[in-house]
Design a protein around this motif. Structure first.
Motif, PDB file in Angstrom:
ATOM      1  N   ALA A   1      14.812  13.085   3.168  1.00 37.96           N
ATOM      2  CA  ALA A   1      15.450  12.625   4.413  1.00 37.96           C
ATOM      3  C   ALA A   1      15.382  13.665   5.519  1.00 37.96           C
ATOM      4  N   SER A   2      15.288  14.932   5.146  1.00 39.02           N
ATOM      5  CA  SER A   2      15.155  15.937   6.213  1.00 39.02           C
ATOM      6  C   SER A   2      13.699  16.310   6.483  1.00 39.02           C
TER       7      SER A   2
ATOM      8  N   TYR B   1      10.579 -16.779   6.226  1.00 37.46           N
ATOM      9  CA  TYR B   1       9.607 -16.590   5.144  1.00 37.46           C
ATOM     10  C   TYR B   1       8.205 -16.839   5.692  1.00 37.46           C
ATOM     11  N   ASN B   2       7.218 -16.354   4.981  1.00 37.49           N
ATOM     12  CA  ASN B   2       5.846 -16.454   5.472  1.00 37.49           C
ATOM     13  C   ASN B   2       4.870 -16.566   4.300  1.00 37.49           C
ATOM     14  N   TYR B   3       3.970 -17.537   4.380  1.00 39.27           N
ATOM     15  CA  TYR B   3       2.941 -17.684   3.349  1.00 39.27           C
ATOM     16  C   TYR B   3       1.542 -17.451   3.917  1.00 39.27           C
ATOM     17  N   ASP B   4       1.483 -16.878   5.116  1.00 43.36           N
ATOM     18  CA  ASP B   4       0.187 -16.699   5.766  1.00 43.36           C
ATOM     19  C   ASP B   4      -0.185 -15.208   5.779  1.00 43.36           C
ATOM     20  N   GLU B   5      -1.167 -14.866   4.949  1.00 43.96           N
ATOM     21  CA  GLU B   5      -1.558 -13.449   4.789  1.00 43.96           C
ATOM     22  C   GLU B   5      -2.002 -12.838   6.127  1.00 43.96           C
ATOM     23  N   THR B   6      -2.569 -13.666   7.012  1.00 43.69           N
ATOM     24  CA  THR B   6      -3.039 -13.111   8.293  1.00 43.69           C
ATOM     25  C   THR B   6      -1.874 -12.732   9.208  1.00 43.69           C
ATOM     26  N   LYS B   7      -0.666 -13.200   8.871  1.00 41.98           N
ATOM     27  CA  LYS B   7       0.499 -12.890   9.710  1.00 41.98           C
ATOM     28  C   LYS B   7       1.302 -11.706   9.182  1.00 41.98           C
ATOM     29  N   VAL B   8       0.859 -11.143   8.079  1.00 43.65           N
ATOM     30  CA  VAL B   8       1.634 -10.052   7.477  1.00 43.65           C
ATOM     31  C   VAL B   8       1.756  -8.862   8.429  1.00 43.65           C
ATOM     32  N   GLY B   9       0.670  -8.565   9.122  1.00 44.14           N
ATOM     33  CA  GLY B   9       0.708  -7.473  10.097  1.00 44.14           C
ATOM     34  C   GLY B   9       0.687  -6.105   9.433  1.00 44.14           C
ATOM     35  N   THR B  10       1.007  -5.092  10.227  1.00 40.44           N
ATOM     36  CA  THR B  10       0.985  -3.732   9.688  1.00 40.44           C
ATOM     37  C   THR B  10       2.410  -3.231   9.517  1.00 40.44           C
ATOM     38  N   TYR B  11       2.560  -2.301   8.625  1.00 42.57           N
ATOM     39  CA  TYR B  11       3.884  -1.710   8.384  1.00 42.57           C
ATOM     40  C   TYR B  11       3.666  -0.306   7.864  1.00 42.57           C
ATOM     41  N   LYS B  12       4.653   0.539   8.079  1.00 45.34           N
ATOM     42  CA  LYS B  12       4.564   1.917   7.634  1.00 45.34           C
ATOM     43  C   LYS B  12       5.669   2.143   6.612  1.00 45.34           C
ATOM     44  N   LEU B  13       5.268   2.500   5.409  1.00 45.71           N
ATOM     45  CA  LEU B  13       6.257   2.675   4.340  1.00 45.71           C
ATOM     46  C   LEU B  13       6.800   4.100   4.327  1.00 45.71           C
ATOM     47  N   PRO B  14       8.075   4.246   3.967  1.00 42.61           N
ATOM     48  CA  PRO B  14       8.584   5.608   3.747  1.00 42.61           C
ATOM     49  C   PRO B  14       7.873   6.247   2.551  1.00 42.61           C
ATOM     50  N   ASN B  15       7.722   7.558   2.602  1.00 43.65           N
ATOM     51  CA  ASN B  15       7.030   8.282   1.535  1.00 43.65           C
ATOM     52  C   ASN B  15       8.058   8.794   0.527  1.00 43.65           C
ATOM     53  N   PRO B  16       7.939   8.360  -0.732  1.00 40.65           N
ATOM     54  CA  PRO B  16       8.940   8.816  -1.720  1.00 40.65           C
ATOM     55  C   PRO B  16       8.972  10.343  -1.843  1.00 40.65           C
ATOM     56  N   LEU B  17       7.843  10.974  -1.516  1.00 46.17           N
ATOM     57  CA  LEU B  17       7.773  12.430  -1.666  1.00 46.17           C
ATOM     58  C   LEU B  17       8.014  13.184  -0.343  1.00 46.17           C
ATOM     59  N   ILE B  18       8.681  12.538   0.584  1.00 51.25           N
ATOM     60  CA  ILE B  18       9.189  13.276   1.759  1.00 51.25           C
ATOM     61  C   ILE B  18      10.677  12.945   1.859  1.00 51.25           C
TER      62      ILE B  18
ATOM     63  N   GLU C   1      18.947  11.561  -3.928  1.00 48.96           N
ATOM     64  CA  GLU C   1      19.025  11.105  -2.527  1.00 48.96           C
ATOM     65  C   GLU C   1      18.595   9.635  -2.412  1.00 48.96           C
ATOM     66  N   LEU C   2      17.501   9.300  -3.076  1.00 45.06           N
ATOM     67  CA  LEU C   2      17.019   7.909  -3.028  1.00 45.06           C
ATOM     68  C   LEU C   2      18.018   6.945  -3.656  1.00 45.06           C
ATOM     69  N   LEU C   3      18.593   7.350  -4.789  1.00 44.96           N
ATOM     70  CA  LEU C   3      19.592   6.491  -5.441  1.00 44.96           C
ATOM     71  C   LEU C   3      20.734   6.212  -4.473  1.00 44.96           C
ATOM     72  N   GLN C   4      21.132   7.251  -3.765  1.00 43.49           N
ATOM     73  CA  GLN C   4      22.218   7.104  -2.805  1.00 43.49           C
ATOM     74  C   GLN C   4      21.817   6.195  -1.639  1.00 43.49           C
TER      75      GLN C   4
END
Ligand code: GTR
Length: 407
Positions: A32-33, A13-30, A49-52
């Motif tokens: 699986a193919s 777990y982490n409570y330090d906002e400076t340690k969150v770092g970067t992340y890339k989220l999947p796009n709901p509107l793209i 597809e998302l439900l699955q």
């Protein structure tokens, strides 16, 4: 719960906002193919597809078979709560599994109102704990141990009566014209790792599979069975059933509302990790910590992502997007950093393109609001001051949201 914060290594777990770092989220509107989703029709397919993907990787697959139910009304009080409500107790029994515990529903309908919209949410400690009414039978089901003798040998005592009344301002809700339906979440499955032996997962699903449903799936399924009952009750407007839940039950309320579009709207109060909060945002509780503390809540495969959340094919904003175009409320509390208020906010914010497909403004902003400042349109959010809890402040917002968007 069984586990208190700080029992396992800090890295989970982490409570330090400076340690969150970067992340890339999947796009709901793209999908699986890799194809961009541009229309509602394409979204309808992407939605499946998302439900699955959520079923296969996060919550496990909800068994699809129809289970025969019998609705048995065991008590009707036509003048409950000082004449404000009709109170009914309904046992939902499983015809083919007579040994399974019933789902015991407590329903309050505002008197003098026809076909009332209803807030449907499971409770943490038995129906007797949401009200002080002395004639309500104590639940005899397994109860978590608590302080002050509210349960002894995992059975409820009289001391539990009304214990969570403050979280359920039933009279206030009734006066606004809404019914309230609730049942103990432990009726579906007692909340401990081996609890499934005493619940619906003992007869449905396949425990050998990595995508077998978890306890959250069972609780969500139970909400849909209560909705099955509500559809048969003429006192209820079955087109206006709002799925609501707090914390772990908020995770279940979201998963129920995502899978079952008979729910008119969804409210997730401090649902946190595995609920509204983004999994890839390393803040507060993490997927790993969740799976260590509560190995029975999700599917087995979810655990394989403990140390590689970036490989999850989904993130929680996509769960929230499954509610679209229906109204959605995500709420946090600033004293509940464990749930990651900012991660919950961003989860809600990133549903925007999906609501836009329906010509609706979702949250309408990506700027985190000040405390006690409700924001949004079809998707709403607030960060209340105070602890991990359900307060009247939260209910006031939910009632206004329902008044504006569900009636
Ligand atoms: C915590 C858990 C949270 C949340 C909470 C609750 O211990 O880490 O994810 O579910 O319990 O349900 O109150």
């Amino acid at each position: 719960g069984h586990f208190t914060n700080g029992q396992v290594a800090e890295s989970v777990y982490n409570y330090d906002e400076t340690k969150v770092g970067t992340y890339k989220l999947p796009n709901p509107l793209i999908n699986a193919s890799g194809k961009a989703i541009k229309t509602r029709a394409e979204w309808a397919t992407r939605r499946i597809e998302l439900l699955q993907l959520f079923a296969e990787n996060v919550y496990g697959k909800t068994p699809k078979q129809t289970v025969r139910l019998r609705f048995q009304t065991t008590s009707v009080d036509s003048s409950a709560l000082n004449g404000l409500a009709i109170r009914k107790l309904i046992s939902i029994k499983f015809v083919d599994y007579p040994k399974l515990p019933s789902i015991d529903v407590l329903l309050y309908v505002p008197k003098g109102r026809k076909a009332a919209p209803v807030f449907l949410g499971l409770n943490f400690c038995g129906n007797h704990c949401v009200t002080t009414e002395a004639d309500l039978p104590l639940s005899t089901r397994w109860m978590m141990s608590g302080t002050g003798d509210v349960s002894v040998n995992n059975k409820a005592t009289e001391k539990a009566r009304g214990m969570q009344e403050r979280r359920w301002p039933i009279s206030m809700i009734l006066k606004r014209g809404y019914a309230v339906a609730t049942a103990y979440y432990g009726d579906l499955e007692p909340d401990y790792p081996e609890g499934w032996h005493a619940g619906i997962r003992s007869v449905l699903g396949d425990t050998t599979r990595a995508d077998n449903w978890g306890a959250i799936g069972a609780w969500a399924w139970g909400m849909s069975r209560i909705l099955d009952y509500l559809q048969t009750d003429p006192a209820i407007d079955a087109k206006r059933v709002i799925s609501i839940g707090h914390s772990r039950i908020g995770k279940a309320a979201l998963w129920a509302g995502a899978q079952d579009d008979r729910f008119a709207a969804v409210i997730a109060n401090e649902s946190g990790e595995g609920g509204a909060a983004l999994s890839r945002r390393w803040y507060g509780e993490t997927v790993e910590r969740l799976n260590i503390s509560f190995p029975h809540w999700f599917c087995e495969r979810y655990k394989t992502y403990n140390k590689r959340v970036d490989d999850l094919p989904v993130d929680q904003h996509e769960l929230l997007a499954l509610v679209a175009p229906r109204p959605l409320y995500v709420a946090s509390a600033d004293g509940d950093q464990w749930s990651d208020p900012k991660g919950e906010f961003l989860g809600a914010a990133y549903t925007t393109p999906v609501y836009a497909l329906y010509g609706k403004v979702g949250l309408g902003t990506t700027t985190f609001p000040a405390v006690n400042q409700p924001i949004g349109q079809t998707v709403r959010y607030h960060d209340r001051t105070g602890k991990h809890d359900v307060m009247n402040y939260d209910w006031e917002q939910y009632l206004r949201f329902a008044d504006e968007l569900v009636r």
